[in-house]
Enzyme design. Structure first.
Site, mmCIF file in Angstrom:
data_model
loop_
_atom_site.group_PDB
_atom_site.id
_atom_site.type_symbol
_atom_site.label_atom_id
_atom_site.label_comp_id
_atom_site.label_asym_id
_atom_site.label_seq_id
_atom_site.Cartn_x
_atom_site.Cartn_y
_atom_site.Cartn_z
ATOM 1 N N HIS A 82 61.316 -10.172 -18.369
ATOM 2 C CA HIS A 82 60.124 -9.519 -17.823
ATOM 3 C C HIS A 82 59.383 -10.488 -16.913
ATOM 4 O O HIS A 82 59.290 -11.685 -17.192
ATOM 5 C CB HIS A 82 59.174 -9.070 -18.944
ATOM 6 N N ARG A 168 43.236 1.905 -17.568
ATOM 7 C CA ARG A 168 42.850 0.503 -17.337
ATOM 8 C C ARG A 168 42.699 0.239 -15.851
ATOM 9 O O ARG A 168 41.799 -0.472 -15.414
ATOM 10 C CB ARG A 168 43.909 -0.442 -17.921
ATOM 11 N N SER A 183 50.520 -4.160 -23.739
ATOM 12 C CA SER A 183 51.203 -3.288 -22.783
ATOM 13 C C SER A 183 52.623 -3.789 -22.516
ATOM 14 O O SER A 183 53.596 -3.028 -22.600
ATOM 15 C CB SER A 183 50.408 -3.223 -21.474
ATOM 16 N N LYS A 187 56.542 -2.260 -24.478
ATOM 17 C CA LYS A 187 57.678 -1.769 -23.682
ATOM 18 C C LYS A 187 58.916 -2.638 -23.878
ATOM 19 O O LYS A 187 60.033 -2.128 -23.973
ATOM 20 C CB LYS A 187 57.282 -1.715 -22.208
#
Length: 428
Positions: A82, A168, A183, A187
């Site tokens: 990520h 947000r 968040s 995921k």
């Protein structure tokens, strides 16, 4: 307990229990919590913060709001990667073929561009025919046969995150470490990989502007991963200047191809090699120096490049574009920027993010169309010595460039003294 009671507790700076957070998220996903109450909850959490337990409870509730996918049956050595988002960030495109060539499979679910942060999915869709919407059966089959898949994130994962993220963005609560961490991790944890590598960008072109906040976010995400028995490393990397030679969709695919062919050296490869080496260490116990050597070897022997072709072919993309990158159709070369003096060029990532957005290669609204051929091609890199009259970079754009011209005046400076930006601050 009612939803208003939970909001009041957070408003007053009290710690919420797992049961209270679970109730809020469950009711929200069922559509029983109006936007104004969700917004109030977000603002109260933003102002008063959340401790680690609350952040973990929120992550867990968001994770459990959707489905999960167990990839361990496909391979014991699977991982996920990520990035928190940057300017010219094509690391996923480089890293996944490299590690797949070394026998480390990846199921990478990526997003689209929003604002000036580029999206991996948009970049891949610039390859004609490339399919990003895959079924679970297709994903599983491709990971087994090819060793890598890069597709759009399914709407079935972390359903609560989509609700919270949308609000947000419009309630000025994006820059909250607990909200960012929950968040991202909800995921990432939805795919049950063995290891997770996170590229946490810090600098003018990133959410995190200073090392203290970056470290807090890094430790929070890693500690959450540990609670879920995942191996995890977080690299804090420099985003004060654009990463690599290109910004844009076609342009970043072209740079990726040239890197994997061994035709271009780039800081994007340097970061990819470091991240990849840590994945090899986590999963196979390979020392970092040896891991980097193995990664460089995949460039030299073209196995990473061949793996990219294999991934693109498996997902329906036209591999003739990978074999001949001149087939990509760039937008008009609208503007060339020249050095106005001799010295060392210094770029501002944030300004180039704005330029790329205005050029058409990003989007301000989710359904906005992008121009795959738009972007920026650097002729001189950040920190490089230039002479007056040298072309610093070219802007490709089919739009009006008057506003872009204004931004270019402050996007770069020529310094009299050499400087060096640290590429990777630390790995946690």
């Amino acid at each position: 307990m009612k939803i208003i009671d939970i909001i009041e507790l957070k408003r007053d700076g009290k710690m919420l229990s797992k049961e209270q957070i679970d109730l809020f998220i469950d009711e929200m996903v069922k559509g029983k919590v109006p936007d104004y109450q969700i917004s109030a909850f977000l603002m109260a959490s933003f102002i008063n913060g959340m401790n680690f337990d609350e952040t973990y409870y929120l992550t867990d509730a968001m994770l459990n709001s959707g489905e999960t996918l167990d990839i361990k049956e496909i391979s014991e050595n699977s991982y996920d990667k990520h990035s928190t988002g940057g300017i010219g960030d094509k690391v996923s495109l480089i890293l996944i073929p490299i590690l797949s060539a070394l026998g480390i499979p990846a199921l990478k679910m990526s997003g689209r561009a929003l604002g000036f942060t580029g999206g991996t999915i948009d970049k891949l869709e610039s390859i004609p025919g490339f399919k990003i919407d895959l079924s679970e059966a297709e994903i599983s089959s491709q990971v087994k046969s090819v060793g890598a898949v890069i597709c759009e994130a399914t709407k079935k994962f972390a359903i609560a995150d989509k609700i919270l993220y949308a609000l947000r963005d419009v309630t000025a609560t994006v820059e909250s470490i607990p909200l960012i961490a929950s968040s991202i991790m909800s995921k990432k944890l939805a795919i049950n990989n063995k290891a997770l590598i996170i590229d946490l960008k810090m600098g003018s072109g990133a959410f995190m502007k200073n090392i203290e906040d970056a470290r807090k976010l890094a430790h929070t995400m890693k500690d959450i991963a540990i609670r879920y028995n995942r191996l995890c490393k977080v690299a804090i990397t420099n985003m004060d200047a654009p990463l690599g030679y290109t910004i844009g969709n076609d342009l970043e695919i072209i740079e990726t191809i040239q890197i994997l062919k061994g035709e271009r050296k780039s800081k994007a490869l340097d970061i990819s090699a470091t991240l990849g080496a840590y994945v090899l260490k986590m999963l196979k116990g390979v020392e970092i120096e040896e891991g980097i050597r193995m990664i460089n070897e995949t460039i030299e022997n073209h196995t990473a490049y061949e793996k990219l072709i294999e991934i693109v072919k498996a997902q329906g993309g036209d591999i003739s574009y990978i074999k001949d990158e001149s087939k990509f159709s760039l937008s008009n070369k609208a503007l060339s920027i020249y050095a106005d003096s001799d010295g060392y060029v210094k770029y501002d990532a944030y300004k180039f993010g704005k330029i790329s957005l205005l050029s058409g290669c990003g989007r301000e609204k989710k359904n906005e169309k992008i121009d795959y051929g738009a972007g920026i091609l650097f002729n001189k890199m950040d920190g490089e010595y230039v002479k007056k009259g040298d072309i610093l970079y070219d802007i490709y754009c089919n739009k009006d460039i008057s506003e872009i011209k204004l931004l270019t005046q402050s996007a770069s400076r020529i310094l009299s003294e050499p400087f060096e930006r640290q590429l990777i601050y630390e790995v946690i």
